[in-house]
Write a protein that holds these residues in place. Sequence first.
Motif, PDB file in Angstrom:
ATOM      1  N   ARG A 268      28.866  27.916  26.103  1.00 14.39           N
ATOM      2  CA  ARG A 268      27.539  28.500  25.923  1.00 14.39           C
ATOM      3  C   ARG A 268      27.682  29.874  25.266  1.00 14.39           C
ATOM      4  NH1 ARG A 268      25.370  28.776  31.918  1.00 14.39           N
ATOM      5  NH2 ARG A 268      27.454  29.725  32.096  1.00 14.39           N
ATOM      6  N   CYS A 269      26.600  30.354  24.656  1.00 16.12           N
ATOM      7  CA  CYS A 269      26.604  31.727  24.138  1.00 16.12           C
ATOM      8  C   CYS A 269      25.479  32.510  24.801  1.00 16.12           C
ATOM      9  CB  CYS A 269      26.481  31.766  22.614  1.00 16.12           C
ATOM     10  SG  CYS A 269      24.885  31.276  21.961  1.00 16.12           S
ATOM     11  N   LEU A 270      25.679  33.805  24.908  1.00 15.93           N
ATOM     12  CA  LEU A 270      24.730  34.684  25.582  1.00 15.93           C
ATOM     13  C   LEU A 270      23.913  35.438  24.539  1.00 15.93           C
ATOM     14  CD1 LEU A 270      25.505  36.919  28.650  1.00 15.93           C
ATOM     15  CD2 LEU A 270      24.090  37.768  26.787  1.00 15.93           C
ATOM     16  N   LEU A 271      22.598  35.326  24.629  1.00 23.18           N
ATOM     17  CA  LEU A 271      21.699  36.020  23.716  1.00 23.18           C
ATOM     18  C   LEU A 271      20.686  36.817  24.526  1.00 23.18           C
ATOM     19  CD1 LEU A 271      21.144  33.076  21.219  1.00 23.18           C
ATOM     20  CD2 LEU A 271      22.544  35.111  20.825  1.00 23.18           C
ATOM     21  N   GLU A 360      22.721  22.716  21.979  1.00 25.87           N
ATOM     22  CA  GLU A 360      21.526  22.044  21.481  1.00 25.87           C
ATOM     23  C   GLU A 360      20.364  23.029  21.337  1.00 25.87           C
ATOM     24  OE1 GLU A 360      18.519  18.381  22.749  1.00 25.87           O
ATOM     25  OE2 GLU A 360      20.505  18.550  23.677  1.00 25.87           O
ATOM     26  N   GLU A 361      20.214  23.919  22.298  1.00 20.58           N
ATOM     27  CA  GLU A 361      19.122  24.882  22.245  1.00 20.58           C
ATOM     28  C   GLU A 361      19.317  25.888  21.108  1.00 20.58           C
ATOM     29  OE1 GLU A 361      16.534  27.639  25.358  1.00 20.58           O
ATOM     30  OE2 GLU A 361      18.589  27.065  25.866  1.00 20.58           O
ATOM     31  N   VAL A 362      20.564  26.246  20.855  1.00 19.42           N
ATOM     32  CA  VAL A 362      20.855  27.179  19.760  1.00 19.42           C
ATOM     33  C   VAL A 362      20.547  26.522  18.415  1.00 19.42           C
ATOM     34  CG1 VAL A 362      22.684  28.419  18.546  1.00 19.42           C
ATOM     35  CG2 VAL A 362      22.570  28.502  21.037  1.00 19.42           C
ATOM     36  N   VAL A 363      20.945  25.271  18.252  1.00 17.47           N
ATOM     37  CA  VAL A 363      20.679  24.552  16.998  1.00 17.47           C
ATOM     38  C   VAL A 363      19.176  24.477  16.746  1.00 17.47           C
ATOM     39  CG1 VAL A 363      20.855  22.335  15.825  1.00 17.47           C
ATOM     40  CG2 VAL A 363      22.837  23.256  17.058  1.00 17.47           C
ATOM     41  N   LEU A 381       8.766  30.027  22.232  1.00 14.38           N
ATOM     42  CA  LEU A 381      10.069  29.374  22.218  1.00 14.38           C
ATOM     43  C   LEU A 381      11.074  30.310  21.540  1.00 14.38           C
ATOM     44  CD1 LEU A 381       8.978  25.790  21.129  1.00 14.38           C
ATOM     45  CD2 LEU A 381       9.753  26.490  23.415  1.00 14.38           C
ATOM     46  N   PRO A 382      12.347  30.272  21.941  1.00 12.43           N
ATOM     47  CA  PRO A 382      13.340  31.187  21.365  1.00 12.43           C
ATOM     48  C   PRO A 382      13.575  30.913  19.878  1.00 12.43           C
ATOM     49  CG  PRO A 382      14.134  30.185  23.401  1.00 12.43           C
ATOM     50  CD  PRO A 382      12.910  29.434  23.010  1.00 12.43           C
ATOM     51  N   TRP A 383      13.670  31.981  19.130  1.00  8.39           N
ATOM     52  CA  TRP A 383      14.102  31.904  17.736  1.00  8.39           C
ATOM     53  C   TRP A 383      15.063  33.058  17.481  1.00  8.39           C
ATOM     54  CZ3 TRP A 383      12.643  35.927  14.336  1.00  8.39           C
ATOM     55  CH2 TRP A 383      11.627  36.772  14.803  1.00  8.39           C
ATOM     56  N   PHE A 384      15.825  32.970  16.387  1.00  7.69           N
ATOM     57  CA  PHE A 384      16.923  33.900  16.168  1.00  7.69           C
ATOM     58  C   PHE A 384      16.750  34.677  14.862  1.00  7.69           C
ATOM     59  CE2 PHE A 384      19.016  30.180  18.426  1.00  7.69           C
ATOM     60  CZ  PHE A 384      18.716  30.690  19.676  1.00  7.69           C
ATOM     61  N   PRO A 385      17.488  35.780  14.687  1.00  5.28           N
ATOM     62  CA  PRO A 385      17.345  36.584  13.470  1.00  5.28           C
ATOM     63  C   PRO A 385      17.547  35.754  12.208  1.00  5.28           C
ATOM     64  CG  PRO A 385      18.657  37.758  15.098  1.00  5.28           C
ATOM     65  CD  PRO A 385      18.451  36.377  15.636  1.00  5.28           C
ATOM     66  N   PRO A 386      16.845  36.095  11.124  1.00  2.40           N
ATOM     67  CA  PRO A 386      16.976  35.342   9.863  1.00  2.40           C
ATOM     68  C   PRO A 386      18.349  35.511   9.232  1.00  2.40           C
ATOM     69  CG  PRO A 386      15.605  37.288   9.568  1.00  2.40           C
ATOM     70  CD  PRO A 386      15.874  37.193  11.022  1.00  2.40           C
ATOM     71  N   LYS A 387      18.608  34.713   8.219  1.00  3.81           N
ATOM     72  CA  LYS A 387      19.950  34.636   7.636  1.00  3.81           C
ATOM     73  C   LYS A 387      20.431  35.937   7.022  1.00  3.81           C
ATOM     74  CE  LYS A 387      18.208  32.787   3.243  1.00  3.81           C
ATOM     75  NZ  LYS A 387      18.285  31.674   2.276  1.00  3.81           N
ATOM     76  N   GLN A 388      19.516  36.865   6.689  1.00  2.00           N
ATOM     77  CA  GLN A 388      19.934  38.138   6.101  1.00  2.00           C
ATOM     78  C   GLN A 388      20.622  39.042   7.120  1.00  2.00           C
ATOM     79  OE1 GLN A 388      17.001  36.718   5.776  1.00  2.00           O
ATOM     80  NE2 GLN A 388      16.122  36.967   3.740  1.00  2.00           N
ATOM     81  N   CYS A 396      25.675  31.175  13.778  1.00  2.00           N
ATOM     82  CA  CYS A 396      26.080  29.996  12.996  1.00  2.00           C
ATOM     83  C   CYS A 396      27.577  29.731  13.129  1.00  2.00           C
ATOM     84  CB  CYS A 396      25.702  30.181  11.527  1.00  2.00           C
ATOM     85  SG  CYS A 396      23.929  30.079  11.199  1.00  2.00           S
ATOM     86  N   GLU A 397      28.384  30.794  13.168  1.00  2.00           N
ATOM     87  CA  GLU A 397      29.832  30.617  13.355  1.00  2.00           C
ATOM     88  C   GLU A 397      30.129  29.995  14.713  1.00  2.00           C
ATOM     89  OE1 GLU A 397      31.440  34.380  10.616  1.00  2.00           O
ATOM     90  OE2 GLU A 397      31.349  34.535  12.800  1.00  2.00           O
ATOM     91  N   TRP A 398      29.391  30.416  15.726  1.00  2.00           N
ATOM     92  CA  TRP A 398      29.602  29.857  17.060  1.00  2.00           C
ATOM     93  C   TRP A 398      29.246  28.371  17.080  1.00  2.00           C
ATOM     94  CZ3 TRP A 398      26.376  27.648  20.766  1.00  2.00           C
ATOM     95  CH2 TRP A 398      26.943  27.475  22.031  1.00  2.00           C
ATOM     96  N   VAL A 399      28.130  27.997  16.439  1.00  2.00           N
ATOM     97  CA  VAL A 399      27.740  26.589  16.360  1.00  2.00           C
ATOM     98  C   VAL A 399      28.812  25.769  15.644  1.00  2.00           C
ATOM     99  CG1 VAL A 399      26.073  24.990  15.321  1.00  2.00           C
ATOM    100  CG2 VAL A 399      25.255  27.049  16.476  1.00  2.00           C
TER     101      VAL A 399
END
Length: 407
Positions: A268-271, A360-363, A381-388, A396-399
Amino acid sequence: MAAIYQAVHRRASSLFCRLHSTYVRKMRYLNELKEDDSLCRQAQTSGTFYLFHNLFPFLQKVGNKYLVPQLSAAGNFPSFSLFPCCLEMKTILEKFKETEQWIEKSVLIGCSDEHVPHFAVDLGGLSAGRLTFGNVTTNVMSLPRELPEIVYQNNEGHKVGIITAIYEIKDFFFGTGALEKSVIESELKGAFTDLQKALFIVDEKDSSVLASAQSLLRWHDSHQYCSKSGQPTQKNVAGSKRVCHASGITYYPQTSPVVITLVSDGSRCLLSRQPSFPPGMFSALSGFCDVGENVEETVRREVAEEVGLEVESLRYSASQHWPFPSSCLMIACHALVRAQQTEISMNSQELEAARWFGLEEVVEGLKREPRSSKQDNGSYLPWFPPKQAIAHQLICEWVEQQNSPPA
């Protein structure tokens, strides 16, 4: 066959040398511009300019794309079709007073492979309209025109400064301290846009240029006085330094090192969320390096402080310049904690939320757009910083690592 291989190798080596030589020449040319005021002043006449207004970069929307126009100093491009966003700088500035003063305020931010220098200039005046006496700062633009004089007194009641004919000073700032944003936007058919928005709607190359330019402009605005003598500092033509002639101190632009760490327990990863984040956004842990710390020590301290976990091992990923809050070097790392010690003890003074996320939740979170994260009940719902953002790269590296077969 050997002859063909040798020919291809020679051709590849020749190409590499030419590319390397181009880069070296470019870096040395930029260094010359920074060190030689007269050479840089001459380069301003043939360079291009990125426009800002109170640190907001100027953008133009063409179709569905946002472009960052470059204004040429003298319209000297060989073909306008090659530079569809290039406009003539003097066409804009000649509509206002003191054209040369605006060119002088510009800062060097890079150059093309063809040695066309790039500058950035802020037409909003920034702190040009502020007068400071001791601990008192006055905004000239807000002063009434009829005010005949201002007398500043120190704590003992003694007069230490008098500004007379304030309307003349105010007229000066109206004339040269700032250019009207709406007038420029109308003339150039674009808009000055908050950098926090601009970075995510322009392409990656322009995003990097805007971030660097704004950081340098911000640094000059906040370093106009010497911290030792209190006297005004003077920038060199390129804007690569400021000098206080009273104290003899030379100031150089600085950047603050920040670690950004994606913590994992193996599966798992911690966010986490900071209170300032947009609703629903989670990201990696981050924090400034303390004086005397190395990167490894900062990662371990920040993880312990913010979520109460002890880092077992870490590895460096990449780095990125980030202009918020003020010119930071983001040093991205992956950190591993023991799978048996994963109970989060969140520091509520720094974080609003922190939790473990499965693969799965990260993807799913990577696919989710901010606007689509809000649910009918008002939650997000959780979302993550954009690609920039480099946090996106870490996630993405963790996935990718999770999806890779064990070594």
